[in-house]
Write an enzyme that holds these catalytic residues in place. Structure first.
Site, PDB file in Angstrom:
ATOM      1  N   THR A  33     136.278 104.710 115.626  1.00 49.92           N
ATOM      2  CA  THR A  33     135.160 103.655 115.325  1.00 49.92           C
ATOM      3  C   THR A  33     135.595 101.956 115.979  1.00 49.92           C
ATOM      4  OG1 THR A  33     136.091 102.775 113.364  1.00 49.92           O
ATOM      5  CG2 THR A  33     134.498 104.776 113.375  1.00 49.92           C
ATOM      6  N   ASN A  51     130.736  94.975 103.176  1.00 50.73           N
ATOM      7  CA  ASN A  51     130.220  95.555 104.697  1.00 50.73           C
ATOM      8  C   ASN A  51     128.665  95.846 104.255  1.00 50.73           C
ATOM      9  OD1 ASN A  51     128.953  96.133 106.979  1.00 50.73           O
ATOM     10  ND2 ASN A  51     129.940  98.143 107.209  1.00 50.73           N
ATOM     11  N   ASP A 110     147.672 101.569  97.873  1.00 52.99           N
ATOM     12  CA  ASP A 110     148.237 100.314  97.732  1.00 52.99           C
ATOM     13  C   ASP A 110     147.343  99.369  97.979  1.00 52.99           C
ATOM     14  OD1 ASP A 110     149.755  97.905  97.830  1.00 52.99           O
ATOM     15  OD2 ASP A 110     151.018  98.618  99.558  1.00 52.99           O
ATOM     16  N   GLU A 165     120.135 101.850 106.619  1.00 56.15           N
ATOM     17  CA  GLU A 165     120.402 103.168 106.923  1.00 56.15           C
ATOM     18  C   GLU A 165     120.428 103.734 105.282  1.00 56.15           C
ATOM     19  OE1 GLU A 165     125.002 103.928 107.113  1.00 56.15           O
ATOM     20  OE2 GLU A 165     124.278 102.679 108.835  1.00 56.15           O
ATOM     21  N   CYS A 205     123.995  99.982 111.463  1.00 58.05           N
ATOM     22  CA  CYS A 205     124.017  98.567 110.934  1.00 58.05           C
ATOM     23  C   CYS A 205     123.258  97.603 111.912  1.00 58.05           C
ATOM     24  CB  CYS A 205     125.531  98.069 111.022  1.00 58.05           C
ATOM     25  SG  CYS A 205     126.540  99.368 109.706  1.00 58.05           S
ATOM     26  N   HIS A 249     129.079  91.480 113.679  1.00 54.87           N
ATOM     27  CA  HIS A 249     129.005  92.422 112.852  1.00 54.87           C
ATOM     28  C   HIS A 249     130.468  92.584 112.108  1.00 54.87           C
ATOM     29  CE1 HIS A 249     127.841  95.836 110.125  1.00 54.87           C
ATOM     30  NE2 HIS A 249     128.704  96.413 110.914  1.00 54.87           N
ATOM     31  N   SER A 285     126.428 101.634 114.594  1.00 53.35           N
ATOM     32  CA  SER A 285     127.121 102.912 115.006  1.00 53.35           C
ATOM     33  C   SER A 285     125.918 103.892 115.809  1.00 53.35           C
ATOM     34  CB  SER A 285     128.014 103.712 113.970  1.00 53.35           C
ATOM     35  OG  SER A 285     128.766 103.077 113.404  1.00 53.35           O
ATOM     36  N   LYS A 322     138.756  92.375 109.574  1.00 55.38           N
ATOM     37  CA  LYS A 322     139.654  92.461 110.563  1.00 55.38           C
ATOM     38  C   LYS A 322     139.080  92.602 111.850  1.00 55.38           C
ATOM     39  CE  LYS A 322     143.728  95.037 112.032  1.00 55.38           C
ATOM     40  NZ  LYS A 322     144.805  96.163 111.692  1.00 55.38           N
ATOM     41  N   THR A 368     134.699  99.208 101.193  1.00 53.99           N
ATOM     42  CA  THR A 368     133.946  98.285 102.006  1.00 53.99           C
ATOM     43  C   THR A 368     132.284  98.322 101.836  1.00 53.99           C
ATOM     44  OG1 THR A 368     133.822  99.459 103.987  1.00 53.99           O
ATOM     45  CG2 THR A 368     135.564  97.770 103.779  1.00 53.99           C
ATOM     46  N   ARG A 397     139.742 105.874 113.774  1.00 51.24           N
ATOM     47  CA  ARG A 397     140.376 104.688 114.555  1.00 51.24           C
ATOM     48  C   ARG A 397     139.141 104.806 115.760  1.00 51.24           C
ATOM     49  NH1 ARG A 397     145.110 102.472 113.518  1.00 51.24           N
ATOM     50  NH2 ARG A 397     146.285 103.410 112.036  1.00 51.24           N
TER      51      ARG A 397
END
Length: 345
Positions: free
Chosen positions: A201, A266, A28, A80, A112, A234, A296, A239, A153, A199
């Site tokens: 992350t 991203n 969706d 990276e 990143c 970043h 990360s 969101k 992304t 999640r």
């Protein structure tokens, strides 16, 4: 302290919409756009990679810096997605801008935030009197496995910053970093696509590090959110960016200019450098900026930057970041996987 003497950006022109990726994987698109606040992303062409993106950004930075490239004595490229496992991207960039051979160069990797780590390294060398100018670049052609959430992304783009001792367009008043061993995202040698902790992350990774880096810098500088005209974070998606900005107490007029991920995705190591370049394009002097990267693994670098009136003399000497955002051509999923070489025989 060190100054930003020149800056430049580059984003590939090709785009793919969230609807097109969702169509292929029977998902969706409206739910994805609402959940991520990402609508489309940039895609590198077949002849584009981290090196070519870094070179274009560096050339734009030189146009604004108005210096002899031979005066650049350090080049650091954070990414990276370096094109070679054993062969530096930094030397390619240095040769392309005619900065060789009297300089130090290295590739950096910290997910990143490798680009902002390069800025800190240049700051140290400049402040210590070891070099006249240093070039730090954050650039990526990010990978996402077919069908994975990252595919919506993971994008491409980058920005370059020339750091020097002479008064430039902006002074870096201070920097602060917050780092731990938090394995939220990783890719082993030889693997084509990264893996992530879903999640995980979020709270223990992104939000913990960005929040602590921002708070740590403001405590160090004796500042509050209202002391800044703009803030940048970043942006693995829109969101996370909006949530952390609001959690820290920033208002829409402070954070909206730096939010680029809904329109280009991203760009990983290029995310904060690109957002900063877009904010600088819209400054006239006197603005104060808080910029916080995230990588990360995990860590964040925070910067307190004050722009001066010299920005008006140089910002129109190269294409603004908005040009690259708006100059776009849409492709379908078949061209996307061809450009990203996702068809493996």
């Amino acid at each position: 302290m060190a100054y930003i003497v020149g800056y430049g950006s580059y984003i590939p022109k090709y785009r793919i919409k969230v609807e097109e990726i969702a169509r292929v994987w029977n998902k969706d698109p409206e739910a994805i756009k609402k959940g991520l606040i990402v609508y489309e992303k940039s895609v590198p062409y077949l002849d584009e990679d981290t090196a070519t993106i870094a070179v274009e950004a560096a050339k734009n930075a030189l146009r604004r810096a108005k210096i002899d490239p031979k005066d650049i004595e350090a080049v650091y490229v954070g990414s990276e997605s370096h094109p070679y496992a054993v062969k530096p991207t930094a030397t390619i960039v240095a040769e392309a801008i005619d900065a060789t051979p009297e300089l130090t160069a290295a590739d950096l990797e910290f997910a990143c935030k490798a680009g902002t780590a390069g800025i800190q390294m240049c700051m140290g060398l400049v402040d210590g009197g070891y070099i006249k100018y240093g070039l730090a670049i954050g650039a990526d052609t990010a990978q996402g496995a077919p069908g994975d959430a990252l595919e919506f992304t993971a994008a491409a783009g980058g920005a370059a910053y020339i750091i020097g001792r002479k008064k430039g367009i902006a002074e870096i008043l201070g920097t602060y970093s917050f780092t731990t061993d938090t394995p939220d995202f990783w890719r082993r040698e030889g693997k084509p696509y990264p893996r992530h902790g879903g999640r995980f992350t979020g709270e223990p990774a992104y939000f913990k590090h960005v929040m602590n880096a921002a708070k740590g810098l403001m405590e160090k500088m004796g500042t509050k959110p209202e002391d800044y005209d703009y803030c940048i974070f970043h942006q693995p998606n829109g969101k996370f960016y909006l949530r952390v900005a609001k959690m820290l107490g920033f208002k829409e007029e402070q954070y909206k200019l730096g939010l680029l991920s809904p329109y280009i995705g991203n760009t990983y190591s290029g995310a904060v450098p690109l957002a900063l370049s877009h904010v600088l394009d819209n400054c006239e002097g006197g603005e104060r900026i808080l910029a916080v990267s995230y990588g990360s693994g995990a860590g964040s670098d925070a910067f307190d930057i004050e722009v001066n009136e010299k920005i008006n003399e140089v910002k129109n000497l190269a294409k603004p970041t908005s040009y690259y955002i708006e100059n776009k051509e849409y492709i379908d999923y078949s061209l996307y996987i061809k450009f990203r070489r996702k068809i493996r025989v």
